[in-house]
Design a protein around this motif. Structure first.
Motif, PDB file in Angstrom:
ATOM      1  N   LYS B  19       0.835  -1.233   0.000  1.00 45.66           N
ATOM      2  CA  LYS B  19       0.000   0.000   0.000  1.00 45.66           C
ATOM      3  C   LYS B  19       0.856   1.264   0.000  1.00 45.66           C
ATOM      4  O   LYS B  19       0.480   2.269   0.625  1.00 45.66           O
ATOM      5  CB  LYS B  19      -0.918   0.017   1.233  1.00 45.66           C
ATOM      6  CG  LYS B  19      -1.938  -1.092   1.243  1.00 45.66           C
ATOM      7  CD  LYS B  19      -3.254  -0.603   0.736  1.00 45.66           C
ATOM      8  CE  LYS B  19      -4.342  -1.629   0.976  1.00 45.66           C
ATOM      9  NZ  LYS B  19      -5.647  -1.111   0.627  1.00 45.66           N
ATOM     10  N   LYS B  20       2.002   1.208  -0.648  1.00 45.88           N
ATOM     11  CA  LYS B  20       2.890   2.371  -0.611  1.00 45.88           C
ATOM     12  C   LYS B  20       2.575   3.350  -1.731  1.00 45.88           C
ATOM     13  O   LYS B  20       2.760   4.557  -1.569  1.00 45.88           O
ATOM     14  CB  LYS B  20       4.336   1.909  -0.711  1.00 45.88           C
ATOM     15  CG  LYS B  20       4.720   1.069   0.495  1.00 45.88           C
ATOM     16  CD  LYS B  20       6.194   1.104   0.757  1.00 45.88           C
ATOM     17  CE  LYS B  20       6.551   0.210   1.900  1.00 45.88           C
ATOM     18  NZ  LYS B  20       7.131   0.920   3.025  1.00 45.88           N
ATOM     19  N   ASP B  21       2.090   2.827  -2.847  1.00 42.36           N
ATOM     20  CA  ASP B  21       1.899   3.696  -4.017  1.00 42.36           C
ATOM     21  C   ASP B  21       0.884   4.797  -3.781  1.00 42.36           C
ATOM     22  O   ASP B  21       0.937   5.827  -4.435  1.00 42.36           O
ATOM     23  CB  ASP B  21       1.517   2.850  -5.234  1.00 42.36           C
ATOM     24  CG  ASP B  21       0.347   1.915  -4.943  1.00 42.36           C
ATOM     25  OD1 ASP B  21       0.093   1.678  -3.745  1.00 42.36           O
ATOM     26  OD2 ASP B  21      -0.319   1.443  -5.881  1.00 42.36           O
ATOM     27  N   ILE B  22      -0.026   4.595  -2.806  1.00 41.09           N
ATOM     28  CA  ILE B  22      -1.058   5.623  -2.626  1.00 41.09           C
ATOM     29  C   ILE B  22      -0.473   6.942  -2.126  1.00 41.09           C
ATOM     30  O   ILE B  22      -1.014   7.997  -2.402  1.00 41.09           O
ATOM     31  CB  ILE B  22      -2.198   5.162  -1.684  1.00 41.09           C
ATOM     32  CG1 ILE B  22      -1.661   4.726  -0.325  1.00 41.09           C
ATOM     33  CG2 ILE B  22      -3.017   4.051  -2.316  1.00 41.09           C
ATOM     34  CD1 ILE B  22      -2.778   4.450   0.684  1.00 41.09           C
ATOM     35  N   SER B  23       0.666   6.885  -1.424  1.00 33.67           N
ATOM     36  CA  SER B  23       1.194   8.147  -0.879  1.00 33.67           C
ATOM     37  C   SER B  23       2.443   8.627  -1.616  1.00 33.67           C
ATOM     38  O   SER B  23       3.092   9.564  -1.181  1.00 33.67           O
ATOM     39  CB  SER B  23       1.471   8.001   0.613  1.00 33.67           C
ATOM     40  OG  SER B  23       2.329   6.909   0.832  1.00 33.67           O
ATOM     41  N   ARG B 290      10.746  17.072  10.164  1.00 26.83           N
ATOM     42  CA  ARG B 290      10.908  15.743   9.592  1.00 26.83           C
ATOM     43  C   ARG B 290       9.859  15.535   8.496  1.00 26.83           C
ATOM     44  O   ARG B 290       8.956  16.348   8.336  1.00 26.83           O
ATOM     45  CB  ARG B 290      10.785  14.668  10.651  1.00 26.83           C
ATOM     46  CG  ARG B 290       9.380  14.463  11.222  1.00 26.83           C
ATOM     47  CD  ARG B 290       9.265  13.082  11.848  1.00 26.83           C
ATOM     48  NE  ARG B 290       9.482  12.067  10.828  1.00 26.83           N
ATOM     49  CZ  ARG B 290      10.159  10.930  11.020  1.00 26.83           C
ATOM     50  NH1 ARG B 290      10.656  10.668  12.206  1.00 26.83           N
ATOM     51  NH2 ARG B 290      10.319  10.067  10.045  1.00 26.83           N
ATOM     52  N   ILE B 291      10.012  14.428   7.790  1.00 27.33           N
ATOM     53  CA  ILE B 291       9.019  14.088   6.776  1.00 27.33           C
ATOM     54  C   ILE B 291       8.049  13.079   7.391  1.00 27.33           C
ATOM     55  O   ILE B 291       8.464  12.121   8.039  1.00 27.33           O
ATOM     56  CB  ILE B 291       9.687  13.512   5.516  1.00 27.33           C
ATOM     57  CG1 ILE B 291      10.689  14.530   4.958  1.00 27.33           C
ATOM     58  CG2 ILE B 291       8.655  13.148   4.466  1.00 27.33           C
ATOM     59  CD1 ILE B 291      11.559  13.998   3.847  1.00 27.33           C
ATOM     60  N   VAL B 292       6.772  13.346   7.222  1.00 25.24           N
ATOM     61  CA  VAL B 292       5.726  12.481   7.779  1.00 25.24           C
ATOM     62  C   VAL B 292       4.827  12.015   6.638  1.00 25.24           C
ATOM     63  O   VAL B 292       4.435  12.815   5.792  1.00 25.24           O
ATOM     64  CB  VAL B 292       4.840  13.237   8.794  1.00 25.24           C
ATOM     65  CG1 VAL B 292       3.895  12.273   9.491  1.00 25.24           C
ATOM     66  CG2 VAL B 292       5.672  13.972   9.798  1.00 25.24           C
ATOM     67  N   THR B 293       4.510  10.727   6.637  1.00 22.54           N
ATOM     68  CA  THR B 293       3.556  10.203   5.658  1.00 22.54           C
ATOM     69  C   THR B 293       2.164  10.256   6.274  1.00 22.54           C
ATOM     70  O   THR B 293       1.953   9.748   7.369  1.00 22.54           O
ATOM     71  CB  THR B 293       3.877   8.741   5.314  1.00 22.54           C
ATOM     72  OG1 THR B 293       5.255   8.630   5.005  1.00 22.54           O
ATOM     73  CG2 THR B 293       3.050   8.249   4.144  1.00 22.54           C
ATOM     74  N   ILE B 294       1.252  10.904   5.576  1.00 17.75           N
ATOM     75  CA  ILE B 294      -0.154  10.880   6.012  1.00 17.75           C
ATOM     76  C   ILE B 294      -0.884  10.061   4.957  1.00 17.75           C
ATOM     77  O   ILE B 294      -0.937  10.440   3.788  1.00 17.75           O
ATOM     78  CB  ILE B 294      -0.755  12.295   6.107  1.00 17.75           C
ATOM     79  CG1 ILE B 294       0.127  13.211   6.957  1.00 17.75           C
ATOM     80  CG2 ILE B 294      -2.189  12.224   6.639  1.00 17.75           C
ATOM     81  CD1 ILE B 294       0.129  12.928   8.429  1.00 17.75           C
ATOM     82  N   THR B 295      -1.409   8.931   5.379  1.00 11.04           N
ATOM     83  CA  THR B 295      -1.911   8.001   4.372  1.00 11.04           C
ATOM     84  C   THR B 295      -3.071   7.168   4.916  1.00 11.04           C
ATOM     85  O   THR B 295      -3.589   7.449   5.993  1.00 11.04           O
ATOM     86  CB  THR B 295      -0.745   7.099   3.884  1.00 11.04           C
ATOM     87  OG1 THR B 295      -1.200   6.238   2.859  1.00 11.04           O
ATOM     88  CG2 THR B 295      -0.173   6.260   5.011  1.00 11.04           C
ATOM     89  N   GLY B 296      -3.465   6.194   4.161  1.00  8.27           N
ATOM     90  CA  GLY B 296      -4.557   5.321   4.580  1.00  8.27           C
ATOM     91  C   GLY B 296      -5.889   5.819   4.061  1.00  8.27           C
ATOM     92  O   GLY B 296      -6.005   6.304   2.926  1.00  8.27           O
ATOM     93  N   ASN B 297      -6.862   5.759   4.928  1.00  4.69           N
ATOM     94  CA  ASN B 297      -8.227   6.144   4.591  1.00  4.69           C
ATOM     95  C   ASN B 297      -8.331   7.666   4.588  1.00  4.69           C
ATOM     96  O   ASN B 297      -8.891   8.286   5.472  1.00  4.69           O
ATOM     97  CB  ASN B 297      -9.150   5.483   5.634  1.00  4.69           C
ATOM     98  CG  ASN B 297     -10.489   6.132   5.739  1.00  4.69           C
ATOM     99  OD1 ASN B 297     -11.036   6.621   4.756  1.00  4.69           O
ATOM    100  ND2 ASN B 297     -11.021   6.154   6.948  1.00  4.69           N
TER     101      ASN B 297
END
Lengths: 336, 509
Positions: B19-23, B290-297
């Motif tokens: 599920k990495k491609d979504i972000s 820092r870099i933060v990934t905001i992802t998911g639903n």
């Protein structure tokens, strides 16, 4: 409380699905069985499964456990089927009922139910029947394409009334039993055809049934329900042990292929000793366990008082599982 | 190079849905300075830093707010210029959901830097450089938050031969390292060369999972001319990014629980940490963002470069909010992360990813069935433990047995729970057993100390009693011999004196 912590994702088949896949893997063997030994196999299976589900239901009620959750796990169905497949197809109905009740109530629930049984439930049921009703349990019909030439009505009659005359007319001792008797009496045995003992037809049937179970077993390995350790070690050990004896004296001991393709060898290799609950869990433990079962099966078949040794061998090795597991712990990462 | 071709596969692990491609569709975005920054003082492993500012103080960007307390600690700096509004206990992003000390800063939006002081480490020498790094605020940004100066400095006994860069990013959903490599490869390579020289390492190996072809391409193009920096592709099997698993994948060295990789001449840093070290040494910038990934639903999943202390809510708002509203967020990856107690928390140094929970992540899990000992968990365990036995021992409170079966080697990666057909939350049982054992050992230690004290007290009382008795006896003995004779002599002298007086009186008469 349980859905609050990681991991939040999961990918696992449910226990029910695993059990259903085991049942699916049993299908080729069941079909071959029915083909050679008649509709009685199917009757045995049906009665066993029904008895198992009913007794499971009542035990769960009495034990105050969630009935729906446990009755749908499928473990009772698998245990009952394995028992039914071990019982002669011309056994009367009450034999299978008694065996199944033992399997479910005593071997499974008295020890704590799903996941807690120390012994393989189907083998406990089988052992009880073998000890209590040796005559019925060692009488198999002559293998033939019974679906074609054997009256179904007659089979159902045998099943429900256990008519002695009919049984006697169609049944005989199994090859292993016959050969053992011959050796015991000091008489020669002929693997091709001996005084009314159609060993050839037995082995043709036996080989096809065995290969059908092998097919199902390979399927279970392929979808990773079982690992190779137990069946491969078991079959190799049994072949090796019987080969050693056979090479020493081929007039007294049967060649390995007869041991591999007779009785419940293949059923045992892929479906009985692979029962996770009563078996070992470590890879090395599985190898020790399977070797132990093979050795005992051979010893009981050849030197023991019973024609088939799988049940007692498995039950005996079940006792050793905690010890085997604790002695065969794999080296933890970085503990070398 | 032979080593680079060979992959040493560890036991088990699981293949997750990445599920990495979504972000990764969008580039890293920077947000405008928020109207309030909330900086928890404890964002790392170790002691809470000592506060250096007061409420009402004006601070510049990069100014020290709290100084490292002792060696195992990390400093906190002002992420932007502004005024200290308060120091109080507020909610922090921690699984406990308990509040902790936070400094609230009201930015003046001028973003005025303090005078930057790049570190001339070659001239200063390692010892002084490490001291400076102690107050750089840099901690491991992969999620562990271990103060980085400790990893750079503690190598006097065992020289570091190999620097391993952890670019595996094996947890599903998280892409902050991936995006950093794609967009800031140059800084990363400069940082790698710098850290390699700081450590005195001969070579660097970047370990990257094979599901990041874009990042791999960029980095391998950048290191073509670097003879001592290599990149090694490892298979995408969770948890390949766990330090010890990655070292094994790369060099086939199994590092035991008690030892550190530095004892084997290996040191490992996460890509983001490398860039942070580079920015501090070369540009004199402390760890501020820092870099933060905001992802998911979430409507538009992506990565953000954010100042520490930024309210998480502003990031969620920027992505457009949740697709399906459930107000539940997971910090970290889905395998090892934890549910945030609330969205009302700020971005910290450990926050690599926030997943807006997909409905299936939080729906009530199916009722667990008893363990059927299928050993799927043992097959999946990357540490080669026997999770089914540990479960049995943890469940029945047989803690000693659990320890004999190496419970404390468990890294809580979650592979066992991931594959369990009986739906047993295995990791929770291990966490429970571990915390019980730790609590018991603390209790035991306290009891031991108390007992020792009591034993000592009894001993002391007895000794005092004995001494007193001895003293008394001595005094008695002294009384009987010396003092008596003295008394007799005194009496005799008195009698003699009296006799003399009588004699004198008679003479006078």
């Amino acid at each position: 409380m349980f859905n609050q912590q990681s991991p939040f994702v999961q990918k696992a088949p449910t226990v029910t699905l695993v059990m259903m896949l085991v049942m699916f893997a049993l299908l080729p063997g069941i079909i071959a069985y029915i083909f050679f030994f008649g509709i009685g196999v199917l009757l045995n299976l049906t009665i066993a499964i029904i008895t198992a589900l009913i007794s499971e239901y009542f035990v769960l009620k009495i034990r105050n456990l969630p009935v729906k959750l446990f009755i749908t796990d499928g473990s009772a169905v698998v245990a009952a089927s394995l028992l039914a497949l071990s019982i002669p197809s011309i056994a009367p109905w009450w034999i299978i009922v008694i065996g199944t009740l033992f399997t479910i109530i005593i071997a499974k629930h008295f020890y704590g139910g799903l996941g807690s049984n120390l012994f393989n439930p189907a083998m406990v049921g089988y052992a009880v029947l073998l000890v209590s009703f040796p005559a019925v349990m060692t009488k198999w019909p002559l293998p033939a394409s019974h679906l074609l030439d054997f009256n179904i009505v007659q089979q159902i009659q045998i099943f429900f009334y256990g008519t002695k005359e009919i049984i006697d007319s169609v049944s005989s001792a199994t090859p292993l039993d016959y050969i053992k008797t011959q050796i015991f009496l000091g008489k020669p045995f002929d693997l091709n055809f001996t005084n009314g003992m159609p060993i050839n037809s037995y082995f043709n049937a036996s080989i096809i049934i065995s290969l059908s179970f092998l097919l199902g077993g390979v399927f279970m390995w392929w979808i990773k329900i079982i690992t190779w350790h137990l069946p491969v070690t078991f079959l190799l050990s049994l072949a090796l042990i019987s080969a050693i004896f056979w090479l020493i004296d081929s007039s007294q001991y049967l060649p390995p292929f007869i041991h591999l393709f007779s009785g419940g060898t293949l059923l045992c290799a892929f479906f009985i000793i692979t029962d996770p609950v009563s078996g070992p869990t470590t890879p090395r433990g599985k190898i020790f366990f399977a070797f132990g079962v093979a050795l005992l099966v051979y010893l009981i078949r050849v030197f023991g008082g019973y024609p088939e040794g799988v049940a007692f061998a498995v039950i005996f090795m079940n006792i050793c599982v905690p010890l085997i597991d604790s002695l065969t712990q794999p080296k933890v990462f970085g503990h070398e | 190079m032979k080593l680079l071709d060979k992959i040493f596969k560890f036991n088990g692990g699981v293949q997750t849905n990445p599920k990495k491609d979504i972000s990764t569709k969008n580039s890293i975005k920077c947000l405008p300075i928020p109207s309030e920054l909330r900086l928890p003082l404890r964002q790392h492993i170790g002691n809470m830093p000592k506060l250096k500012v007061k409420v009402g103080d004006q601070v510049l960007k990069g100014e020290l707010i709290a100084e490292a307390d002792g060696n195992i600690s990390a400093a906190i700096h002002a992420p932007t210029s502004g005024k200290i509004k308060s120091v109080e206990k507020l909610l922090i992003p921690h699984p406990s959901g308990l509040p902790d000390f936070c400094v609230t800063l009201i930015p003046d939006k001028k973003d005025q830097w303090i005078k930057k002081a790049p570190v001339n480490w070659e001239k200063l020498g390692m010892e002084k450089t490490i001291k400076l790094l102690l107050n750089s605020g840099i901690v491991g940004l992969g999620g562990a938050a271990f103060p980085s100066h400790l990893k750079l400095g503690n190598n006097r006994n065992s020289p570091i031969n190999t620097l391993i860069i952890n670019a595996a990013e094996c947890e599903p959903y998280i892409t902050c390292d991936d995006m950093l490599m794609r967009e800031r490869g140059n800084d990363l390579i400069k940082g790698i060369k710098l850290v390699q020289s700081l450590l005195g390492a001969k070579q660097t190996i970047i370990g990257i999972e094979d599901n990041k072809p874009e990042a791999y391409k960029i980095i391998s193009d950048l290191i073509i001319k670097e003879s001592s920096v290599h990149i090694k592709v490892v298979p995408t099997i969770y948890p390949s990014g766990d330090a010890k698993r990655l070292i094994f994948l790369i060099n086939g060295i199994k590092i035991s629980k008690e030892k550190r990789s530095s004892e084997y001449g290996i040191q490992m840093f996460n890509v983001a940490t490398i860039v942070a070290i580079y920015r501090f040494i070369v540009h004199g910038e402390a760890s501020l963002s820092r870099i933060v990934t905001i992802t998911g639903n979430i409507k538009e999943p992506r990565n953000y470069e954010v100042l520490f202390g930024t309210p998480l809510e502003s990031l969620i708002q920027d992505t457009g909010g949740q697709k399906i509203r459930n107000n539940t967020f997971i910090m970290g990856g889905p395998m090892m992360g934890f549910k945030l107690p609330s969205i009302d928390v700020s971005v910290t140094k450990t926050m690599n990813c926030v997943i807006s929970a997909e409905p299936e992540m939080i729906e009530a899990k199916k009722e667990p069935l008893p363990c059927i000992r299928c050993a799927k968990c043992a097959e999946a365990c990357p540490v080669l433990l026997q999770p089914q036995e540990l479960f049995w021992f943890s469940k029945s409170d047989q803690f000693e047995k659990a320890q004999n079966y190496n419970l404390f080697d468990c890294i809580e990666c979650g592979c066992c729970s991931y594959v369990c057909p009986s739906n047993i939350p295995l990791v929770q049982f291990y966490r429970y057993a571990k915390s019980e054992i730790i609590a018991q050992s603390i209790e035991k230690e306290e009891a031991d100390i108390a007992r020792e004290r009591n034993d000592f007290r009894i001993l002391r009382l007895e000794r005092e009693k004995k001494e007193r008795a001895e003293r008394n006896a001595q005094r008695k003995a002294e009384n009987t011999s010396e003092e008596k004779s003295k008394l007799i002599e005194e009496k005799r002298a008195e009698i003699a004196a009296a006799m003399n007086r009588i004699k004198d009186n008679e003479k006078i008469k």
